[in-house]
Design a protein around this motif. Structure first.
Motif, PDB file in Angstrom:
ATOM      1  N   LYS A  96      20.958  32.715  17.008  1.00  0.00           N
ATOM      2  CA  LYS A  96      22.202  33.134  16.356  1.00  0.00           C
ATOM      3  C   LYS A  96      23.386  33.160  17.321  1.00  0.00           C
ATOM      4  N   GLU A  97      23.160  33.556  18.545  1.00  0.00           N
ATOM      5  CA  GLU A  97      24.239  33.623  19.531  1.00  0.00           C
ATOM      6  C   GLU A  97      24.100  32.439  20.489  1.00  0.00           C
ATOM      7  N   LEU A  98      24.742  31.344  20.153  1.00  0.00           N
ATOM      8  CA  LEU A  98      24.605  30.121  20.927  1.00  0.00           C
ATOM      9  C   LEU A  98      25.397  30.194  22.231  1.00  0.00           C
ATOM     10  N   THR A  99      24.814  29.674  23.287  1.00  0.00           N
ATOM     11  CA  THR A  99      25.525  29.546  24.559  1.00  0.00           C
ATOM     12  C   THR A  99      26.091  28.143  24.745  1.00  0.00           C
ATOM     13  N   ASP A 159      21.890  20.298  -0.248  1.00  0.00           N
ATOM     14  CA  ASP A 159      21.688  20.824   1.101  1.00  0.00           C
ATOM     15  C   ASP A 159      21.819  22.353   1.091  1.00  0.00           C
ATOM     16  N   ASP A 160      20.755  23.059   1.458  1.00  0.00           N
ATOM     17  CA  ASP A 160      20.808  24.519   1.492  1.00  0.00           C
ATOM     18  C   ASP A 160      20.808  25.059   2.921  1.00  0.00           C
ATOM     19  N   TRP A 161      21.065  24.179   3.881  1.00  0.00           N
ATOM     20  CA  TRP A 161      21.203  24.596   5.278  1.00  0.00           C
ATOM     21  C   TRP A 161      22.687  24.592   5.652  1.00  0.00           C
ATOM     22  N   THR A 162      23.339  23.463   5.485  1.00  0.00           N
ATOM     23  CA  THR A 162      24.791  23.380   5.636  1.00  0.00           C
ATOM     24  C   THR A 162      25.353  22.994   4.268  1.00  0.00           C
ATOM     25  N   VAL A 217      15.132  29.037  10.860  1.00  0.00           N
ATOM     26  CA  VAL A 217      16.524  28.764  11.166  1.00  0.00           C
ATOM     27  C   VAL A 217      17.327  30.061  11.185  1.00  0.00           C
ATOM     28  N   ALA A 218      18.374  30.070  11.994  1.00  0.00           N
ATOM     29  CA  ALA A 218      19.188  31.273  12.147  1.00  0.00           C
ATOM     30  C   ALA A 218      20.059  31.533  10.921  1.00  0.00           C
ATOM     31  N   SER A 276      21.269  30.076   6.890  1.00  0.00           N
ATOM     32  CA  SER A 276      21.023  29.203   5.739  1.00  0.00           C
ATOM     33  C   SER A 276      21.984  29.591   4.632  1.00  0.00           C
ATOM     34  N   ALA A 277      22.156  28.689   3.666  1.00  0.00           N
ATOM     35  CA  ALA A 277      23.090  28.958   2.572  1.00  0.00           C
ATOM     36  C   ALA A 277      22.653  30.158   1.739  1.00  0.00           C
ATOM     37  N   THR A 278      21.343  30.388   1.667  1.00  0.00           N
ATOM     38  CA  THR A 278      20.826  31.493   0.856  1.00  0.00           C
ATOM     39  C   THR A 278      20.804  32.816   1.600  1.00  0.00           C
ATOM     40  N   GLY A 279      20.960  32.767   2.921  1.00  0.00           N
ATOM     41  CA  GLY A 279      20.901  33.977   3.716  1.00  0.00           C
ATOM     42  C   GLY A 279      19.495  34.440   4.027  1.00  0.00           C
ATOM     43  N   THR A 280      18.498  33.654   3.619  1.00  0.00           N
ATOM     44  CA  THR A 280      17.103  34.036   3.829  1.00  0.00           C
ATOM     45  C   THR A 280      16.525  33.469   5.119  1.00  0.00           C
ATOM     46  N   GLY A 281      17.225  32.527   5.736  1.00  0.00           N
ATOM     47  CA  GLY A 281      16.680  31.846   6.900  1.00  0.00           C
ATOM     48  C   GLY A 281      15.710  30.745   6.526  1.00  0.00           C
ATOM     49  N   LYS A 282      15.594  30.472   5.235  1.00  0.00           N
ATOM     50  CA  LYS A 282      14.720  29.409   4.755  1.00  0.00           C
ATOM     51  C   LYS A 282      15.559  28.254   4.214  1.00  0.00           C
ATOM     52  N   VAL A 283      15.169  27.046   4.559  1.00  0.00           N
ATOM     53  CA  VAL A 283      15.873  25.853   4.094  1.00  0.00           C
ATOM     54  C   VAL A 283      14.850  24.784   3.744  1.00  0.00           C
ATOM     55  N   THR A 284      15.292  23.814   2.969  1.00  0.00           N
ATOM     56  CA  THR A 284      14.436  22.685   2.611  1.00  0.00           C
ATOM     57  C   THR A 284      15.030  21.418   3.199  1.00  0.00           C
ATOM     58  N   VAL A 285      14.199  20.632   3.831  1.00  0.00           N
ATOM     59  CA  VAL A 285      14.650  19.405   4.496  1.00  0.00           C
ATOM     60  C   VAL A 285      13.749  18.248   4.082  1.00  0.00           C
ATOM     61  N   GLY A 286      14.243  17.026   4.263  1.00  0.00           N
ATOM     62  CA  GLY A 286      13.394  15.876   3.993  1.00  0.00           C
ATOM     63  C   GLY A 286      14.173  14.611   3.713  1.00  0.00           C
TER      64      GLY A 286
END
Length: 273
Positions: free
Chosen positions: A99-102, A193-196, A240-241, A243-253
């Protein structure tokens, strides 16, 4: 090389040649990278390609399938391709769950893109005025920062020619009152897209076009994050830090139809069509 030849070469990645590991001098030391180049002396147009939060490499020490696929494909089409390793160079692994990127899209990664452009411009086999910028996910977010008019290079070298962002996070730039794009830009993403999520990118592109800026957004129906991956089965990620849902879960493929169309669009856009 004739246009027909480029079109034929674009149909499939090259099977030979592979990549070269390179080192790019930067202020704090060196930036490692991967270089693909076409056969022949050049000079060639070039692409700086920015990885997403997972980095360039996989646990088995191999370049990820998406990066190798695009590197080979772009080189076969006549482009020198430089992929700077923003994480590995700083001894960092995947940042997808951080969450806190350097190493931030708005600072360190923009600097990496600039250093990569300058390194390419010093090469005899690269056309210094024909270097484009491309990025995936977090790399795509870096692209959106790098194209801002208030981030124009001050090094006296030719600017990037154009920019492509695959499924970037657009919220920060879409909410910025000072965002204005100086380069022709193509954004490619899935409407599922539910990540970005795509809504901020839609807002960004519409506002930019209303100002007369050349930003095009293509939304693929039913496509997810990572839709352009050559062979990624649809799956859920829970590491993932954000996600669009706020759950930290996303679907990719992979989405084959979207991937095929994106390949064609990238080719056309890089050629200025």
């Amino acid at each position: 090389m004739a246009l027909t030849g480029l079109a034929l070469l674009w149909c499939a990645p090259a099977s030979a040649g592979g990549y070269e590991r390179v080192r790019i001098p930067v202020e704090e030391g060196q930036l490692d990278g991967v270089l693909y180049r076409p056969n022949g002396p050049g000079p060639f147009p070039a692409v700086v390609a920015l990885h997403g939060c997972g980095g360039l490499w996989r646990d088995n020490g191999k370049l990820s399938a998406r990066h190798s696929d695009w590197g080979e494909r772009l080189a076969a089409a006549g482009y020198v391709v430089l992929m700077p390793d923003s994480y590995g160079s700083r001894r960092l692994g995947s940042q997808c769950g951080v969450k806190e990127l350097t190493v931030r899209a708005s600072r360190e990664r923009v600097a990496d893109a600039a250093a990569s452009r300058q390194w390419l411009q010093a090469r005899d086999d690269v056309r210094d005025k024909e270097i484009s910028l491309l990025g995936w996910s977090g790399g795509g977010s870096t692209v959106l920062t790098a194209i801002r008019k208030d981030r124009r290079p001050a090094d006296g070298q030719p600017d990037f020619a154009r920019a492509i962002a695959f499924y970037p996070g657009c919220r920060f730039q879409s909410e910025s009152a000072s965002f204005s794009a100086r380069l022709p830009t193509l954004i490619l993403m899935g409407d599922a897209d539910d990540w970005t999520p795509p809504a901020p990118c839609d807002h960004l592109a519409k506002a930019a076009r209303a100002r007369g800026e050349a930003i095009e957004l293509v939304l693929y129906p039913g496509a997810l994050h990572d839709f352009d991956h050559p062979r990624l089965e649809v799956k859920e990620r829970s590491d993932v830090a954000y996600s669009a849902t706020g759950t930290g879960k996303v679907t990719v493929g992979t989405h084959p139809e979207a991937r095929d169309d994106a390949i064609k669009r990238v080719k056309s856009f890089l050629m200025g069509r």
